[in-house]
Design an enzyme around this catalytic site. Structure first.
Site, PDB file in Angstrom:
ATOM      1  N   THR A  12       0.826  -1.220   0.000  1.00  0.00           N
ATOM      2  CA  THR A  12       0.000   0.000   0.000  1.00  0.00           C
ATOM      3  C   THR A  12       0.852   1.258   0.000  1.00  0.00           C
ATOM      4  OG1 THR A  12      -1.792  -1.087   1.166  1.00  0.00           O
ATOM      5  CG2 THR A  12      -1.700   1.289   1.360  1.00  0.00           C
ATOM      6  N   THR A  85       1.499  -4.738   4.028  1.00  0.00           N
ATOM      7  CA  THR A  85       1.276  -5.169   5.415  1.00  0.00           C
ATOM      8  C   THR A  85       0.683  -6.580   5.508  1.00  0.00           C
ATOM      9  OG1 THR A  85      -0.935  -4.178   5.460  1.00  0.00           O
ATOM     10  CG2 THR A  85       0.900  -2.806   6.226  1.00  0.00           C
TER      11      THR A  85
END
Ligand code: ASP
Length: 333
Positions: A12, A85
């Site tokens: 991200t 993540t």
């Protein structure tokens, strides 16, 4: 001034919104434009190793990341890896096994929001990671995220959206970073030389129990994998009601040299198969390993590391219970 290698792998943090959602796009050298203040305490060079949503990260990619750190190890004082993540806890754990006793810090970071948004955690996480990687007292493999420094073997993604995505499981954080200051709790600076491992055995599977699960699924897992981690309930046990055939399946594959490891689905406090009959009897009978206070991510990747160089049952057992980068505390019985 400390020299840091910033390795970009995707996630991200480097994503932009396209017509099908967020996808990694921003390149490693562009990332530095978002944290100009870091030039005051370190010199950063960049390496674009891959550009993946970490959902696609696999053991071959881990070998590539570890290999890149190994080949650049002498040139830099520390390493920061930008990573998605979703599987960061696996990557941090596996790098803890592939790069052991590193006096130079290897830091993983990422974010819940892309770095080019106005409101984002990405800039703080990246700046904190560079600060930590450039600090004289840092060493070993860790995750720096939302102001926490977590040992690479102890992290788990606990929240899909909030900034505090990661927790340190069954072990305290190594440090916190507040307003540009590193407050260390319990980390000892590693000395000497790092030990690198290049290869993994990816034939490690995870079988999650649910009430009533067909026993034959475990049989199938053992056909595919050299080691199976069984995620059981509570402190850990194998269902033994009359309609289950787990004992028979475990015995068959144990004789053929396969490894079975008991882990718990409960996040905190770990397994202890000695508590209930469903755990104790099976553990004694089949010589199962159990994860105790280790995370699933650490257990799986530790097995991939160990099985890359030995399948000897006693040696696997010895290495599995030998602590690496704070991964296991529990007094092993
Ligand atoms: N799907 C993204 C990834 O893991 C999520 C993130 O980075 O936060 O690459």
């Amino acid at each position: 001034m400390k020299k840091i290698l910033l390795i970009a792998t995707g996630g991200t943090i480097v994503s932009r919104l396209g017509k099908n959602g967020l996808a990694p796009q921003i390149k490693a050298d562009e990332l530095l434009n978002y944290v100009p203040q870091c030039r005051e305490f370190c010199e950063v060079q960049t390496l674009q190793l891959m550009n993946l949503d970490s959902t696609n990260m696999c053991p071959r990619d881990w070998e590539v990341i570890a290999g890149a750190i190994r080949s650049h190890y002498e040139e830099y004082d520390g390493f920061v890896i930008c990573h998605g993540t979703d599987t960061m806890a696996f990557t941090a754990a596996v790098l803890s096994y592939m790069i052991q006793n590193s006096p130079k810090p290897v830091v993983l970071t990422g974010s819940q929001k892309p770095i080019d948004l106005e409101i984002t955690d990405a800039r703080t996480n990246l700046a904190d990671s560079l600060l930590y990687a450039a600090d004289e007292d840092s060493s070993g493999v860790s995750i720096v995220f939302d102001g926490k420094v977590i040992a690479g073997t102890r992290a788990k993604k606990m929240r899909t959206k909030s900034y505090n995505a990661f927790s340190s499981i069954n072990y305290p954080c190594l440090a916190v970073i507040r307003d540009g200051n590193i407050l260390r709790y319990n980390q000892t600076k590693l000395q000497g030389k790092p030990i690198f491992y290049d290869k993994l055995d990816s034939r490690v599977g995870v079988f999650k129990l649910i009430p009533g699960v067909p026993s034959d699924i475990l049989d199938y897992y053992f056909r595919l994998f050299d080691a199976v981690v069984i995620e059981s309930f509570g402190t850990g046990g194998i269902p033994d009601a009359p309609y289950y055939r787990f004992a028979e399946i475990i015995e068959k594959w144990r004789r053929l040299g396969k490894i079975l490891v008991m882990c718990t689905q409960v996040t905190n406090e770990g397994s202890d198969m000695s508590v209930y009959e469903v755990g104790k009897s099976v553990k004694n009978k089949f010589g199962l390993l159990e994860t105790y206070d280790m995370t699933l991510e650490a257990a799986v990747t530790k097995l991939m590391w160990i099985l890359s160089f030995t399948h000897d049952r006693d040696e696997v057992r010895r290495l599995f219970y030998t602590p690496v980068n704070y991964d296991i505390l529990y007094p092993v019985r």
